[in-house]
Design an enzyme around this catalytic site. Structure first.
Site, PDB file in Angstrom:
ATOM      1  N   HIS A 160     -45.936   8.799  11.126  1.00 41.86           N
ATOM      2  CA  HIS A 160     -47.335   9.283  10.627  1.00 41.86           C
ATOM      3  C   HIS A 160     -47.484   8.899   9.038  1.00 41.86           C
ATOM      4  O   HIS A 160     -46.665   8.796   8.552  1.00 41.86           O
ATOM      5  CB  HIS A 160     -47.277  11.027  11.090  1.00 41.86           C
ATOM      6  CG  HIS A 160     -45.988  11.489  10.123  1.00 41.86           C
ATOM      7  ND1 HIS A 160     -44.703  11.298  10.735  1.00 41.86           N
ATOM      8  CD2 HIS A 160     -45.971  12.518   9.037  1.00 41.86           C
ATOM      9  CE1 HIS A 160     -43.959  12.121   9.784  1.00 41.86           C
ATOM     10  NE2 HIS A 160     -44.616  12.690   8.946  1.00 41.86           N
ATOM     11  N   ILE A 161     -48.864   8.975   8.945  1.00 41.92           N
ATOM     12  CA  ILE A 161     -48.975   8.610   7.528  1.00 41.92           C
ATOM     13  C   ILE A 161     -49.844  10.075   6.853  1.00 41.92           C
ATOM     14  O   ILE A 161     -50.749  10.671   7.500  1.00 41.92           O
ATOM     15  CB  ILE A 161     -50.367   7.566   7.504  1.00 41.92           C
ATOM     16  CG1 ILE A 161     -49.666   6.326   8.198  1.00 41.92           C
ATOM     17  CG2 ILE A 161     -50.653   7.278   5.971  1.00 41.92           C
ATOM     18  CD1 ILE A 161     -50.658   5.113   8.313  1.00 41.92           C
ATOM     19  N   HIS A 162     -49.346  10.342   5.779  1.00 41.07           N
ATOM     20  CA  HIS A 162     -49.879  11.506   5.053  1.00 41.07           C
ATOM     21  C   HIS A 162     -51.073  10.894   4.054  1.00 41.07           C
ATOM     22  O   HIS A 162     -50.826  10.037   3.391  1.00 41.07           O
ATOM     23  CB  HIS A 162     -48.549  12.003   4.044  1.00 41.07           C
ATOM     24  CG  HIS A 162     -47.561  12.704   4.691  1.00 41.07           C
ATOM     25  ND1 HIS A 162     -47.335  13.970   4.734  1.00 41.07           N
ATOM     26  CD2 HIS A 162     -46.607  12.058   5.096  1.00 41.07           C
ATOM     27  CE1 HIS A 162     -46.556  14.400   5.451  1.00 41.07           C
ATOM     28  NE2 HIS A 162     -45.984  13.247   5.702  1.00 41.07           N
ATOM     29  N   GLN A 190     -38.069  11.474   6.030  1.00 41.35           N
ATOM     30  CA  GLN A 190     -38.960  11.938   7.234  1.00 41.35           C
ATOM     31  C   GLN A 190     -38.172  12.910   7.803  1.00 41.35           C
ATOM     32  O   GLN A 190     -36.955  13.187   7.879  1.00 41.35           O
ATOM     33  CB  GLN A 190     -38.557  10.498   7.882  1.00 41.35           C
ATOM     34  CG  GLN A 190     -39.509  10.475   9.317  1.00 41.35           C
ATOM     35  CD  GLN A 190     -39.414   9.418   9.991  1.00 41.35           C
ATOM     36  OE1 GLN A 190     -38.824   8.118   9.636  1.00 41.35           O
ATOM     37  NE2 GLN A 190     -40.199   9.357  11.275  1.00 41.35           N
ATOM     38  N   ASP A 200     -52.110  18.778   7.848  1.00 36.94           N
ATOM     39  CA  ASP A 200     -50.858  19.383   7.646  1.00 36.94           C
ATOM     40  C   ASP A 200     -50.560  20.986   7.601  1.00 36.94           C
ATOM     41  O   ASP A 200     -51.351  21.591   6.814  1.00 36.94           O
ATOM     42  CB  ASP A 200     -50.260  18.625   6.238  1.00 36.94           C
ATOM     43  CG  ASP A 200     -48.680  18.736   6.219  1.00 36.94           C
ATOM     44  OD1 ASP A 200     -47.996  19.825   6.444  1.00 36.94           O
ATOM     45  OD2 ASP A 200     -47.898  17.488   6.336  1.00 36.94           O
ATOM     46  N   VAL A 207     -39.885  14.463  10.653  1.00 40.23           N
ATOM     47  CA  VAL A 207     -40.419  14.379  12.166  1.00 40.23           C
ATOM     48  C   VAL A 207     -40.430  12.807  12.414  1.00 40.23           C
ATOM     49  O   VAL A 207     -40.996  12.072  11.975  1.00 40.23           O
ATOM     50  CB  VAL A 207     -41.766  14.858  12.395  1.00 40.23           C
ATOM     51  CG1 VAL A 207     -42.201  14.444  14.040  1.00 40.23           C
ATOM     52  CG2 VAL A 207     -42.025  16.218  12.144  1.00 40.23           C
TER      53      VAL A 207
END
EC number: 3.9.1.-
Length: 106
Positions: free
Chosen positions: A100-102, A94, A32, A96
């Protein structure tokens, strides 16, 4: 008119440089650019799915693949524990609109 590609699709297509930590045929993992922990990875499917609301039954193998990848990634980063986040929709934080998974750990 073709919808505009997300920043993640542009990273996947190598139109925008990024620090790739892992990649396979189904997903890409990057650091990130605004980390919230010592380790802050983003696990991004190569299939552009806007939100969890947009998942279809045929996406279960893709999502399972990403979930099983998380502990492997954490261990490869030297973590013995971690947390995950998936933001869904604007009111869910959210930013973007490409699932996606952080993965976060210290």
């Amino acid at each position: 008119m073709t919808p505009e590609k997300s920043i993640f699709s542009k990273i996947i297509d190598r139109e925008i440089p990024s620090e790739i930590v892992y990649e396979d045929e189904k997903c890409i993992v990057i650091n990130d650019i605004n980390p919230k922990a010592r380790i802050h990875l983003l696990v991004i499917p190569k299939k552009p799915i806007a939100t969890l609301f947009d998942l279809a039954p045929e996406d279960k193998d893709l999502m399972g693949h990403m979930m099983l990848l998380l502990p492997q990634l954490a261990q490869s980063q030297g973590l013995d524990g971690f947390k995950t986040q998936i933001h869904t929709g604007e009111s869910g934080g959210q930013e973007v609109f490409h699932i996606h998974i952080h993965l976060l750990g210290n």
